[in-house]
Scaffold this active site. Sequence first.
Site, short mmCIF file in Angstrom:
data_model
loop_
_atom_site.label_atom_id
_atom_site.label_comp_id
_atom_site.label_asym_id
_atom_site.label_seq_id
_atom_site.Cartn_x
_atom_site.Cartn_y
_atom_site.Cartn_z
N HIS A 356 49.19 117.82 72.12
CA HIS A 356 48.74 116.54 72.66
C HIS A 356 48.76 115.45 71.58
O HIS A 356 49.33 114.37 71.79
CB HIS A 356 47.32 116.70 73.21
CG HIS A 356 46.71 115.43 73.71
ND1 HIS A 356 46.72 115.07 75.05
CD2 HIS A 356 46.06 114.42 73.07
CE1 HIS A 356 46.12 113.91 75.19
NE2 HIS A 356 45.70 113.49 74.01
N GLU A 357 48.17 115.74 70.44
CA GLU A 357 48.11 114.73 69.38
C GLU A 357 49.51 114.42 68.84
O GLU A 357 49.81 113.27 68.51
CB GLU A 357 47.19 115.21 68.25
CG GLU A 357 45.74 115.43 68.66
CD GLU A 357 45.09 114.22 69.30
OE1 GLU A 357 45.52 113.09 69.01
OE2 GLU A 357 44.15 114.40 70.08
N HIS A 360 51.29 111.70 70.74
CA HIS A 360 50.96 110.34 70.29
C HIS A 360 51.81 109.96 69.07
O HIS A 360 52.30 108.83 68.98
CB HIS A 360 49.48 110.25 69.94
CG HIS A 360 48.56 110.37 71.11
ND1 HIS A 360 48.62 109.52 72.20
CD2 HIS A 360 47.53 111.24 71.36
CE1 HIS A 360 47.68 109.86 73.08
NE2 HIS A 360 47.01 110.89 72.59
N GLU A 384 47.94 108.23 76.75
CA GLU A 384 47.33 109.47 77.25
C GLU A 384 48.19 110.10 78.34
O GLU A 384 48.31 111.32 78.44
CB GLU A 384 45.92 109.21 77.77
CG GLU A 384 44.89 108.99 76.70
CD GLU A 384 44.67 110.23 75.84
OE1 GLU A 384 44.40 111.31 76.39
OE2 GLU A 384 44.77 110.11 74.60
N HIS A 484 31.80 105.92 75.91
CA HIS A 484 32.68 104.78 76.16
C HIS A 484 31.92 103.55 76.66
O HIS A 484 32.39 102.42 76.49
CB HIS A 484 33.75 105.18 77.19
CG HIS A 484 34.67 106.25 76.70
ND1 HIS A 484 34.27 107.54 76.52
CD2 HIS A 484 36.00 106.21 76.35
CE1 HIS A 484 35.28 108.27 76.08
NE2 HIS A 484 36.34 107.49 75.97
#
Length: 630
Positions: A356-357, A360, A384, A484
């Site tokens: 996932h990272e 990015h 994302e 958030h």
Amino acid sequence: MGTKIQLEEALQFLREYDGEATDKCFRVSSAQWAYSTNMTDSNKRKMVEEQTLKAKFDKVTWRKAVEFDWTRLPDPMARRQIRMLTMISRASLSDEKYNEIHHLISEMKDLYAHVRICPFVPNRRSEEPIYCDLDIGDAQKIMANSRNSYELLHLWEEWHDKTGQPMKNKFMRYVNLANQAAALNGLLHAGEEMELVYETSEFQDELAESFQKILPLYKEFFAYVRSKLYKKYGSDVVKPNGPLPAHILGDIWAQDWSQIFDIVIPYSQFGTIDVTDAMLQQGFTPLRIFQMAEDFYTSIGLKPMTPEFWRFSLFEKPTSRKVQCTASAWDFCNKTDFRIKQCTEVNMENLITAHHEMAHIQYYLNYVDQPYLYRRGANPGFHEGVANSILLSVFNPVHFYRKGLINNKTDSYEKNINFLMLMALKKVAYAPFAYLVDQWRYQIFERGVTRMNSDWWKLRLRYQGVVPPKLRTESHFDAAAKRHIPADIPYVKYYVALILEFQIYKAMCEAAGDKGLLHTCDVYRSREAGRVLSDILRVGRARHWKDVIKMFTRGQTDKLSAEAFLEYFQPLYKWLQRANRNEPVIGWMTDKDDLALYQSLVGLGFRQNASKFVVNTVIIFNFLIHMNLY
């Protein structure tokens, strides 16, 4: 809006901005990295200094940008970039109020980070000491593993009480200042400002349309999960036809339900995938995990990681200093330095996180030649969405079989349903939560802060079917339990990402020529799928996000569409319909007791007729839900 319309002056301003903003980004990123990987007071001070300088730079930039009448500039790129710079509306505040709102956000983030709660200690004698030192990570681990409803209730209440109430007044002032800034820019409220970044007037309509399409699946899923939780905890905790209490879903925010998979697994004798043991047997290390992730991306024709990545990334938790261990990908804005920070353990979860990272990082690498303002996702949900679309291919029995981490593919019906149930606990359960958080925030900006808590639970009940497990009043501020909210981080981007990940995944699978069920598609080693992805990545934000969707769907649509999401879960949806055939209620019914958990009727002056008032309200409420009018 200003009066300057000279193109050359505008282009010169943008050139200067690009260089200065790149430098500021490098300095802030470097200071943040230094503190995150070595949490000393000195490094924190340096980080705050750089962030303060960046905030001042943003305000000066805004003042220069609003001198231009961007609508009359002849160059479309200049028009768009200057418009983007003028959307930093809080810079319209006076210096005193601009500094105040930034200080308020910083204070709320700091309060949140330092919350510590007390553990559940049954039958504790009053003289026995208790150490209240659990942080959010500790609380989440217990919420995931405990099946003691009293312990879960205690932790839920502790976290919500100790996060919300201390920062409630600060948040109300923040709302006031954010609305003042929006008004100075000709907007009705700060919620309108948050939507400007999506550059389309149809944004809310597209969100609502996609959510309505997901809702039938969610209601079937909800009814099935409730039936299993009812069997587990009984009628004292779970109503057989009603909403679910927020504390028993395996997550302190009730947003990801995957930790209760053991309770709801359809076919327990068939299990589900977990490659942790295989990784350990094969001698995986943190470094090998990231090498495996890089292999996935290079196999589809994307770029290898840079020398700086391998030299400067943090892959393991140091023993000699305190680090912030949340996994994250970093772009230092100098076009060469990209890093991942992850306190990696050898298990499947960390393997998935590494992929996932690194997605990015691939985005950073591919839009590196764009101007600074375009070095980001096509809209706030794209980063994302792209990263999660890759995970649909990686967290996949077919992929693990190809990589030698499981002995056979998930080809039995029972294993497929188990796998899809696990994914539904992550994705289908998350959809209404991701959708409602900013619906609440827009509502608070528009209508005011007098009923913040009841408005929060009204939306949780309406969209998610979740209620507080204990009485809550307006003295509470339960939305602040989610970081958030006090940290001023928009949340709707996660709902956008949820829809996008399935759209992008399907486009890659079609390009790869996969003919199977969507949830079994693995694009590993497909250069055709890689071309679809790299086209998205290279654009960054240089084109409108609707154009990017139209590009990767080959002109089929330019909208956020839930069709791919529903296709992925279609086999589970059919299974749920059969499994729920004896369930009297698909979805949830609401009664006076549910509403009374967060609405104070006595305060409204209905002391004598409260029961009658609630019953009538519930009848109307349920009718409106049935007619899709509420």
